[in-house]
Motif scaffolding. Structure first.
Motif, PDB file in Angstrom:
ATOM      1  N   GLY A  86       0.945  -1.207  -0.138  1.00 43.87           N
ATOM      2  CA  GLY A  86      -0.059  -0.004   0.011  1.00 43.87           C
ATOM      3  C   GLY A  86       0.888   1.097  -0.050  1.00 43.87           C
ATOM      4  N   ASN A  87       0.128   2.289  -0.364  1.00 45.91           N
ATOM      5  CA  ASN A  87       0.802   3.780  -0.539  1.00 45.91           C
ATOM      6  C   ASN A  87       2.033   3.805  -1.054  1.00 45.91           C
ATOM      7  OD1 ASN A  87      -1.325   4.878   0.981  1.00 45.91           O
ATOM      8  ND2 ASN A  87      -0.060   4.034   2.959  1.00 45.91           N
ATOM      9  N   GLY A  88       2.259   2.828  -2.483  1.00 46.65           N
ATOM     10  CA  GLY A  88       3.632   2.691  -2.991  1.00 46.65           C
ATOM     11  C   GLY A  88       4.600   2.319  -2.306  1.00 46.65           C
ATOM     12  N   GLN A  89       4.370   1.303  -1.203  1.00 45.44           N
ATOM     13  CA  GLN A  89       5.533   0.640  -0.602  1.00 45.44           C
ATOM     14  C   GLN A  89       5.537  -0.743  -0.769  1.00 45.44           C
ATOM     15  OE1 GLN A  89       7.422   2.748   1.597  1.00 45.44           O
ATOM     16  NE2 GLN A  89       6.523   4.416   0.598  1.00 45.44           N
ATOM     17  N   ILE A 117      16.974  -0.628  -9.180  1.00 44.90           N
ATOM     18  CA  ILE A 117      16.108  -0.179  -8.278  1.00 44.90           C
ATOM     19  C   ILE A 117      15.748   1.263  -8.523  1.00 44.90           C
ATOM     20  CG2 ILE A 117      16.177  -2.127  -6.833  1.00 44.90           C
ATOM     21  CD1 ILE A 117      17.832  -0.440  -5.188  1.00 44.90           C
ATOM     22  N   GLY A 118      15.222   1.557  -9.534  1.00 44.70           N
ATOM     23  CA  GLY A 118      14.940   3.066  -9.930  1.00 44.70           C
ATOM     24  C   GLY A 118      13.717   3.462  -9.049  1.00 44.70           C
ATOM     25  N   GLY A 119      13.124   2.838  -8.495  1.00 38.48           N
ATOM     26  CA  GLY A 119      11.955   3.242  -7.693  1.00 38.48           C
ATOM     27  C   GLY A 119      10.528   3.459  -8.213  1.00 38.48           C
ATOM     28  N   VAL A 120       9.537   3.817  -7.476  1.00 43.71           N
ATOM     29  CA  VAL A 120       8.220   4.099  -8.095  1.00 43.71           C
ATOM     30  C   VAL A 120       8.022   5.292  -8.615  1.00 43.71           C
ATOM     31  CG1 VAL A 120       7.229   2.506  -6.273  1.00 43.71           C
ATOM     32  CG2 VAL A 120       7.506   4.942  -5.819  1.00 43.71           C
ATOM     33  N   GLY A 121       8.958   6.315  -8.161  1.00 40.99           N
ATOM     34  CA  GLY A 121       8.824   7.709  -8.900  1.00 40.99           C
ATOM     35  C   GLY A 121       9.031   7.743 -10.388  1.00 40.99           C
ATOM     36  N   ILE A 122       9.604   6.847 -11.055  1.00 42.61           N
ATOM     37  CA  ILE A 122       9.848   6.863 -12.575  1.00 42.61           C
ATOM     38  C   ILE A 122       9.003   5.612 -13.307  1.00 42.61           C
ATOM     39  CG2 ILE A 122      11.967   7.884 -12.556  1.00 42.61           C
ATOM     40  CD1 ILE A 122      13.195   5.271 -13.040  1.00 42.61           C
ATOM     41  N   GLY A 123       7.957   5.098 -12.462  1.00 41.74           N
ATOM     42  CA  GLY A 123       7.189   4.167 -12.779  1.00 41.74           C
ATOM     43  C   GLY A 123       7.868   2.526 -12.815  1.00 41.74           C
ATOM     44  N   LEU A 124       7.283   1.724 -12.130  1.00 43.32           N
ATOM     45  CA  LEU A 124       7.939   0.295 -12.052  1.00 43.32           C
ATOM     46  C   LEU A 124       7.729  -0.417 -13.298  1.00 43.32           C
ATOM     47  CD1 LEU A 124       6.652  -0.932  -8.581  1.00 43.32           C
ATOM     48  CD2 LEU A 124       8.863   0.288  -9.350  1.00 43.32           C
TER      49      LEU A 124
END
Length: 387
Positions: A86-89, A117-124
Protein backbone atom coordinates in the motif's frame (compact mmCIF):
# COMPACT_ATOMS: atom_id res chain seq x y z
CA UNK A 1 103.61 -38.34 14.60
CA UNK A 2 103.44 -34.63 13.71
CA UNK A 3 101.51 -35.47 10.53
CA UNK A 4 98.96 -37.53 12.54
CA UNK A 5 98.53 -34.67 15.05
CA UNK A 6 97.98 -32.21 12.14
CA UNK A 7 95.19 -34.35 10.61
CA UNK A 8 93.52 -34.82 14.00
CA UNK A 9 93.51 -31.04 14.61
CA UNK A 10 92.11 -30.37 11.13
CA UNK A 11 89.30 -32.90 11.62
CA UNK A 12 88.38 -31.34 14.97
CA UNK A 13 88.22 -27.88 13.39
CA UNK A 14 85.92 -29.14 10.59
CA UNK A 15 83.56 -30.75 13.11
CA UNK A 16 83.34 -27.53 15.18
CA UNK A 17 82.61 -25.34 12.11
CA UNK A 18 80.00 -27.80 10.80
CA UNK A 19 78.20 -27.94 14.16
CA UNK A 20 78.06 -24.14 14.34
CA UNK A 21 76.63 -23.92 10.79
CA UNK A 22 73.81 -26.39 11.41
CA UNK A 23 72.83 -24.79 14.72
CA UNK A 24 72.65 -21.34 13.12
CA UNK A 25 70.69 -22.72 10.15
CA UNK A 26 68.12 -24.26 12.47
CA UNK A 27 67.51 -20.95 14.27
CA UNK A 28 67.47 -18.81 11.13
CA UNK A 29 65.11 -20.84 8.89
CA UNK A 30 61.38 -19.89 9.05
CA UNK A 31 59.19 -22.62 10.53
CA UNK A 32 57.08 -23.43 7.46
CA UNK A 33 55.72 -26.65 8.94
CA UNK A 34 53.70 -24.74 11.55
CA UNK A 35 52.37 -22.38 8.85
CA UNK A 36 51.14 -25.28 6.74
CA UNK A 37 49.29 -26.66 9.76
CA UNK A 38 47.52 -23.34 10.23
CA UNK A 39 46.45 -23.18 6.57
CA UNK A 40 45.04 -26.69 6.37
CA UNK A 41 43.66 -26.96 9.86
CA UNK A 42 40.81 -25.18 11.58
CA UNK A 43 41.47 -22.26 13.86
CA UNK A 44 40.46 -18.78 14.96
CA UNK A 45 39.61 -16.05 12.48
CA UNK A 46 42.86 -14.23 13.35
CA UNK A 47 45.70 -16.13 15.03
CA UNK A 48 49.06 -14.57 15.89
CA UNK A 49 52.14 -16.62 16.77
CA UNK A 50 55.54 -15.19 17.69
CA UNK A 51 58.74 -17.23 17.70
CA UNK A 52 61.37 -16.16 20.25
CA UNK A 53 64.04 -18.75 19.51
CA UNK A 54 67.62 -17.43 19.71
CA UNK A 55 68.62 -15.68 16.50
CA UNK A 56 65.09 -15.77 15.04
CA UNK A 57 62.17 -13.60 16.11
CA UNK A 58 59.29 -13.99 13.62
CA UNK A 59 55.57 -13.26 13.76
CA UNK A 60 53.02 -15.42 11.96
CA UNK A 61 49.47 -14.07 11.61
CA UNK A 62 46.76 -16.36 10.22
CA UNK A 63 43.43 -14.78 9.16
CA UNK A 64 40.29 -16.45 7.85
CA UNK A 65 37.20 -14.97 6.19
CA UNK A 66 34.31 -16.43 4.18
CA UNK A 67 32.77 -15.00 1.02
CA UNK A 68 29.38 -16.00 -0.35
CA UNK A 69 27.50 -15.06 -3.52
CA UNK A 70 24.09 -15.52 -5.11
CA UNK A 71 22.94 -15.18 -8.70
CA UNK A 72 20.35 -13.04 -10.42
CA UNK A 73 17.84 -10.87 -8.59
CA UNK A 74 15.46 -10.33 -11.51
CA UNK A 75 12.27 -8.62 -10.32
CA UNK A 76 9.35 -9.22 -12.68
CA UNK A 77 5.95 -7.59 -12.08
CA UNK A 78 4.63 -10.94 -10.85
CA UNK A 79 7.22 -10.70 -8.08
CA UNK A 80 6.78 -7.06 -7.05
CA UNK A 81 2.97 -6.81 -7.38
CA UNK A 82 2.23 -9.29 -4.53
CA UNK A 83 4.88 -7.51 -2.42
CA UNK A 84 2.94 -4.23 -2.53
CA UNK A 85 1.77 -3.25 0.96
CA UNK A 86 0.00 0.00 0.00
CA UNK A 87 0.86 3.67 -0.53
CA UNK A 88 3.55 2.82 -3.05
CA UNK A 89 5.46 0.74 -0.49
CA UNK A 90 6.79 -2.79 -0.95
CA UNK A 91 8.04 -5.53 1.37
CA UNK A 92 10.27 -8.26 -0.05
CA UNK A 93 11.58 -9.59 3.26
CA UNK A 94 9.07 -12.48 3.48
CA UNK A 95 10.47 -13.79 0.19
CA UNK A 96 13.99 -14.10 1.61
CA UNK A 97 13.31 -15.13 5.21
CA UNK A 98 14.00 -18.89 4.69
CA UNK A 99 17.51 -18.20 3.32
CA UNK A 100 18.41 -15.15 5.40
CA UNK A 101 20.53 -17.13 7.84
CA UNK A 102 22.65 -18.56 4.99
CA UNK A 103 23.29 -15.11 3.52
CA UNK A 104 24.23 -13.65 6.89
CA UNK A 105 26.49 -16.57 7.80
CA UNK A 106 29.37 -15.41 5.60
CA UNK A 107 31.67 -12.49 6.37
CA UNK A 108 30.86 -10.97 2.95
CA UNK A 109 27.90 -11.76 0.67
CA UNK A 110 27.43 -10.60 -2.95
CA UNK A 111 24.26 -10.48 -5.05
CA UNK A 112 23.76 -9.73 -8.75
CA UNK A 113 21.03 -7.06 -8.76
CA UNK A 114 20.03 -7.53 -12.38
CA UNK A 115 17.17 -5.02 -12.40
CA UNK A 116 17.80 -1.38 -11.51
CA UNK A 117 15.95 -0.31 -8.37
CA UNK A 118 14.99 3.06 -9.88
CA UNK A 119 11.92 3.28 -7.63
CA UNK A 120 8.22 4.03 -8.07
CA UNK A 121 8.87 7.69 -8.89
CA UNK A 122 9.68 6.88 -12.52
CA UNK A 123 7.22 4.01 -12.79
CA UNK A 124 7.88 0.35 -12.14
CA UNK A 125 8.26 -1.97 -15.13
CA UNK A 126 8.89 -5.61 -15.99
CA UNK A 127 10.31 -7.53 -18.95
CA UNK A 128 11.76 -6.50 -21.34
CA UNK A 129 12.63 -3.12 -19.77
CA UNK A 130 12.93 -3.51 -16.01
CA UNK A 131 12.65 -1.00 -13.18
CA UNK A 132 12.20 -2.21 -9.62
CA UNK A 133 11.21 -0.80 -6.20
CA UNK A 134 13.88 0.57 -3.86
CA UNK A 135 12.72 -1.93 -1.25
CA UNK A 136 14.42 -4.78 -3.13
CA UNK A 137 17.70 -3.25 -1.99
CA UNK A 138 16.41 -2.87 1.56
CA UNK A 139 15.54 -6.57 1.72
CA UNK A 140 18.96 -7.62 0.42
CA UNK A 141 20.67 -5.36 2.93
CA UNK A 142 18.56 -6.64 5.82
CA UNK A 143 19.20 -10.25 4.73
CA UNK A 144 22.97 -9.86 4.97
CA UNK A 145 24.10 -8.90 1.46
CA UNK A 146 27.19 -6.65 1.55
CA UNK A 147 27.89 -5.88 -2.14
CA UNK A 148 25.69 -5.71 -5.26
CA UNK A 149 26.80 -6.07 -8.87
CA UNK A 150 25.02 -3.81 -11.39
CA UNK A 151 26.79 -4.57 -14.70
CA UNK A 152 24.39 -6.66 -16.79
CA UNK A 153 22.34 -6.61 -19.98
CA UNK A 154 19.50 -4.73 -18.23
CA UNK A 155 21.60 -1.93 -16.73
CA UNK A 156 20.46 0.64 -19.31
CA UNK A 157 16.84 -0.56 -19.59
CA UNK A 158 15.39 2.66 -18.20
CA UNK A 159 18.29 4.95 -18.92
CA UNK A 160 20.48 7.13 -16.78
CA UNK A 161 17.64 8.33 -14.53
CA UNK A 162 16.96 4.83 -13.24
CA UNK A 163 20.69 4.27 -12.66
CA UNK A 164 21.05 7.50 -10.68
CA UNK A 165 17.93 6.79 -8.64
CA UNK A 166 19.15 3.29 -7.86
CA UNK A 167 22.65 4.37 -6.89
CA UNK A 168 21.23 7.15 -4.71
CA UNK A 169 19.37 4.47 -2.79
CA UNK A 170 22.35 2.13 -2.58
CA UNK A 171 24.33 5.02 -1.11
CA UNK A 172 21.47 5.84 1.26
CA UNK A 173 21.56 2.33 2.75
CA UNK A 174 25.40 2.16 2.63
CA UNK A 175 25.54 -0.71 0.15
CA UNK A 176 28.66 -0.86 -2.05
CA UNK A 177 27.82 -1.31 -5.75
CA UNK A 178 30.04 -2.32 -8.66
CA UNK A 179 29.77 -2.28 -12.45
CA UNK A 180 27.61 0.83 -12.89
CA UNK A 181 28.42 4.34 -11.71
CA UNK A 182 27.23 7.96 -11.79
CA UNK A 183 30.53 9.56 -12.85
CA UNK A 184 34.09 8.86 -13.94
CA UNK A 185 35.26 9.68 -10.42
CA UNK A 186 32.78 7.19 -8.97
CA UNK A 187 33.98 4.52 -11.37
CA UNK A 188 37.68 5.10 -10.63
CA UNK A 189 37.23 4.16 -6.98
CA UNK A 190 37.76 0.42 -6.59
CA UNK A 191 35.45 -0.94 -3.90
CA UNK A 192 37.13 -2.83 -1.07
CA UNK A 193 35.92 -4.45 2.14
CA UNK A 194 38.04 -5.75 5.01
CA UNK A 195 37.05 -8.71 7.15
CA UNK A 196 39.24 -10.31 9.81
CA UNK A 197 42.37 -8.64 8.48
CA UNK A 198 41.74 -9.74 4.87
CA UNK A 199 41.01 -7.06 2.25
CA UNK A 200 38.71 -7.97 -0.66
CA UNK A 201 38.33 -5.89 -3.83
CA UNK A 202 35.40 -6.11 -6.26
CA UNK A 203 35.03 -5.56 -10.03
CA UNK A 204 32.12 -6.27 -12.41
CA UNK A 205 31.59 -6.34 -16.19
CA UNK A 206 28.90 -7.34 -18.72
CA UNK A 207 28.97 -8.66 -22.29
CA UNK A 208 26.43 -6.04 -23.43
CA UNK A 209 23.21 -4.10 -22.77
CA UNK A 210 20.56 -5.64 -25.04
CA UNK A 211 21.46 -3.43 -27.96
CA UNK A 212 21.10 -0.17 -26.03
CA UNK A 213 24.13 1.97 -26.80
CA UNK A 214 26.23 3.23 -23.92
CA UNK A 215 26.51 7.03 -24.24
CA UNK A 216 29.97 7.77 -25.62
CA UNK A 217 30.52 10.59 -23.14
CA UNK A 218 29.28 8.47 -20.21
CA UNK A 219 31.01 5.06 -20.40
CA UNK A 220 30.93 4.92 -16.60
CA UNK A 221 27.20 4.08 -16.67
CA UNK A 222 28.08 0.41 -17.23
CA UNK A 223 31.30 -1.62 -17.39
CA UNK A 224 31.51 -3.61 -20.61
CA UNK A 225 33.76 -6.64 -20.93
CA UNK A 226 37.10 -5.52 -22.34
CA UNK A 227 39.97 -7.92 -21.71
CA UNK A 228 42.66 -5.24 -21.58
CA UNK A 229 40.60 -3.06 -19.24
CA UNK A 230 39.82 -6.02 -16.99
CA UNK A 231 43.50 -6.95 -16.76
CA UNK A 232 44.51 -3.38 -15.94
CA UNK A 233 41.86 -2.97 -13.27
CA UNK A 234 42.73 -6.31 -11.69
CA UNK A 235 46.34 -5.12 -11.38
CA UNK A 236 45.10 -1.93 -9.70
CA UNK A 237 42.85 -3.94 -7.39
CA UNK A 238 45.72 -6.24 -6.39
CA UNK A 239 47.64 -3.20 -5.13
CA UNK A 240 44.75 -2.45 -2.76
CA UNK A 241 43.71 -5.89 -1.59
CA UNK A 242 44.60 -9.46 -0.70
CA UNK A 243 41.78 -11.04 -2.74
CA UNK A 244 40.36 -9.84 -6.08
CA UNK A 245 36.73 -10.81 -6.82
CA UNK A 246 35.50 -10.34 -10.40
CA UNK A 247 31.84 -10.66 -11.48
CA UNK A 248 31.24 -11.49 -15.14
CA UNK A 249 27.84 -11.25 -16.83
CA UNK A 250 28.43 -13.65 -19.71
CA UNK A 251 27.39 -16.84 -21.49
CA UNK A 252 24.15 -17.92 -23.16
CA UNK A 253 20.78 -17.86 -21.46
CA UNK A 254 19.35 -21.18 -20.24
CA UNK A 255 22.49 -23.18 -21.13
CA UNK A 256 23.48 -25.43 -18.22
CA UNK A 257 27.15 -25.66 -19.20
CA UNK A 258 29.57 -22.79 -19.89
CA UNK A 259 30.47 -22.25 -23.53
CA UNK A 260 33.92 -21.89 -25.03
CA UNK A 261 33.88 -18.09 -24.74
CA UNK A 262 33.01 -18.25 -21.02
CA UNK A 263 35.80 -20.70 -20.25
CA UNK A 264 38.31 -18.69 -22.26
CA UNK A 265 37.41 -15.40 -20.56
CA UNK A 266 37.39 -17.02 -17.13
CA UNK A 267 40.90 -18.37 -17.70
CA UNK A 268 42.17 -15.02 -18.99
CA UNK A 269 40.63 -13.26 -16.00
CA UNK A 270 42.21 -15.76 -13.61
CA UNK A 271 45.63 -15.41 -15.21
CA UNK A 272 45.29 -11.64 -14.94
CA UNK A 273 45.15 -12.15 -11.17
CA UNK A 274 41.49 -12.62 -10.23
CA UNK A 275 41.18 -14.99 -7.29
CA UNK A 276 37.40 -15.52 -7.33
CA UNK A 277 35.24 -15.25 -10.47
CA UNK A 278 31.46 -15.14 -10.13
CA UNK A 279 29.37 -15.61 -13.27
CA UNK A 280 25.75 -14.80 -14.05
CA UNK A 281 23.34 -14.28 -16.97
CA UNK A 282 22.39 -17.83 -18.07
CA UNK A 283 19.57 -17.86 -15.40
CA UNK A 284 20.36 -21.51 -14.69
CA UNK A 285 23.11 -23.11 -12.66
CA UNK A 286 26.42 -23.94 -14.31
CA UNK A 287 29.18 -25.97 -12.56
CA UNK A 288 32.07 -24.62 -10.53
CA UNK A 289 35.73 -25.19 -11.27
CA UNK A 290 39.28 -24.57 -10.05
CA UNK A 291 41.46 -22.81 -12.63
CA UNK A 292 45.22 -23.44 -12.44
CA UNK A 293 46.99 -20.18 -13.25
CA UNK A 294 50.25 -19.54 -15.04
CA UNK A 295 51.76 -18.28 -11.75
CA UNK A 296 51.08 -21.63 -10.06
CA UNK A 297 48.12 -20.41 -8.00
CA UNK A 298 44.51 -21.53 -8.30
CA UNK A 299 41.45 -19.36 -8.91
CA UNK A 300 37.87 -20.33 -8.17
CA UNK A 301 35.12 -19.82 -10.76
CA UNK A 302 31.34 -20.24 -10.52
CA UNK A 303 30.28 -19.95 -14.16
CA UNK A 304 26.63 -19.20 -13.30
CA UNK A 305 24.78 -19.11 -9.99
CA UNK A 306 21.38 -19.14 -11.70
CA UNK A 307 18.36 -17.13 -10.58
CA UNK A 308 18.21 -16.30 -6.89
CA UNK A 309 14.92 -14.35 -6.91
CA UNK A 310 12.98 -13.97 -10.15
CA UNK A 311 9.66 -14.55 -11.85
CA UNK A 312 11.07 -17.17 -14.23
CA UNK A 313 9.76 -20.71 -13.85
CA UNK A 314 10.53 -24.22 -15.10
CA UNK A 315 13.50 -25.81 -16.87
CA UNK A 316 15.81 -25.12 -13.91
CA UNK A 317 15.18 -21.34 -14.11
CA UNK A 318 13.63 -21.39 -10.62
CA UNK A 319 16.74 -22.97 -9.08
CA UNK A 320 19.74 -20.99 -7.90
CA UNK A 321 21.96 -21.18 -4.89
CA UNK A 322 24.28 -19.64 -2.33
CA UNK A 323 27.97 -20.25 -2.93
CA UNK A 324 30.52 -19.92 -0.15
CA UNK A 325 34.31 -20.17 -0.08
CA UNK A 326 36.87 -19.72 2.68
CA UNK A 327 39.88 -17.44 2.32
CA UNK A 328 42.94 -18.01 4.50
CA UNK A 329 45.78 -15.47 4.68
CA UNK A 330 49.08 -16.32 6.37
CA UNK A 331 51.35 -13.34 7.04
CA UNK A 332 54.98 -14.10 7.96
CA UNK A 333 56.78 -10.91 8.93
CA UNK A 334 54.88 -8.97 6.28
CA UNK A 335 55.13 -11.64 3.56
CA UNK A 336 51.60 -12.90 2.81
CA UNK A 337 50.27 -16.12 1.32
CA UNK A 338 46.56 -16.35 0.42
CA UNK A 339 44.75 -19.62 -0.19
CA UNK A 340 41.17 -20.57 -1.07
CA UNK A 341 39.60 -23.64 0.51
CA UNK A 342 36.36 -25.45 1.41
CA UNK A 343 34.08 -24.42 -1.49
CA UNK A 344 30.44 -25.09 -0.63
CA UNK A 345 27.01 -24.55 -2.15
CA UNK A 346 23.40 -24.48 -0.92
CA UNK A 347 20.91 -24.97 -3.82
CA UNK A 348 17.79 -22.77 -3.56
CA UNK A 349 14.33 -22.86 -5.09
CA UNK A 350 11.83 -20.10 -5.90
CA UNK A 351 8.33 -21.38 -5.11
CA UNK A 352 4.96 -20.46 -6.62
CA UNK A 353 4.68 -17.65 -4.07
CA UNK A 354 8.21 -16.44 -5.01
CA UNK A 355 9.59 -17.34 -1.61
CA UNK A 356 13.24 -18.46 -1.84
CA UNK A 357 13.93 -21.65 0.14
CA UNK A 358 16.78 -24.16 0.43
CA UNK A 359 16.03 -26.76 -2.26
CA UNK A 360 16.76 -29.59 0.16
CA UNK A 361 13.83 -28.50 2.32
CA UNK A 362 11.27 -28.33 -0.51
CA UNK A 363 8.85 -31.27 -0.48
CA UNK A 364 8.72 -33.22 -3.71
CA UNK A 365 12.07 -31.92 -4.98
CA UNK A 366 14.27 -34.71 -3.62
CA UNK A 367 15.17 -36.08 -7.07
CA UNK A 368 15.86 -32.58 -8.42
CA UNK A 369 18.13 -31.87 -5.44
CA UNK A 370 20.24 -34.97 -6.24
CA UNK A 371 20.49 -33.92 -9.89
CA UNK A 372 21.65 -30.43 -8.91
CA UNK A 373 24.32 -31.85 -6.59
CA UNK A 374 25.72 -34.05 -9.37
CA UNK A 375 25.53 -31.18 -11.85
CA UNK A 376 27.37 -28.67 -9.67
CA UNK A 377 30.18 -30.94 -8.49
CA UNK A 378 31.00 -32.63 -11.83
CA UNK A 379 34.19 -30.54 -12.21
CA UNK A 380 34.75 -30.01 -8.48
CA UNK A 381 34.48 -33.27 -6.51
CA UNK A 382 35.49 -31.49 -3.30
CA UNK A 383 32.41 -29.21 -3.42
CA UNK A 384 30.40 -29.44 -0.19
CA UNK A 385 26.67 -28.88 0.15
CA UNK A 386 26.51 -27.42 3.64
CA UNK A 387 28.15 -24.49 5.38
Amino acid sequence: MRRLLFYFSLLTLILVVSSYYFVQKKYMEPQFSSIQDKVTGSGEEINTETSEEPGNQSTVITSTATLSAVGDVLIHDRVYNPAHVGNGQYDFMPLLTPVQAYLGEADISIANQETMIGGVGIGLSSYPSFNSPHEVGDALKESGVDVVTLANNHTLDRGEEAIRNAIDHWNKISMPYIGSYVSSKDRMKIRTLERNGIIFSFLAYTYGTNGISVPKNKPYLVNLIDEEKIEQEILEAKELSDVVVVSLHFGKEYQRLPNVEQKKLARQTANAGADIIIGHHPHVLQPMEWIERADGKCSFVAYSLGNFLSGQKGDYKDIGGIMQIKVVKVDINGEKVVKLKDPSFIPTFVGEDYVVSPLKQVAGKEAVYKKIINHMKQWMPDLKFSF
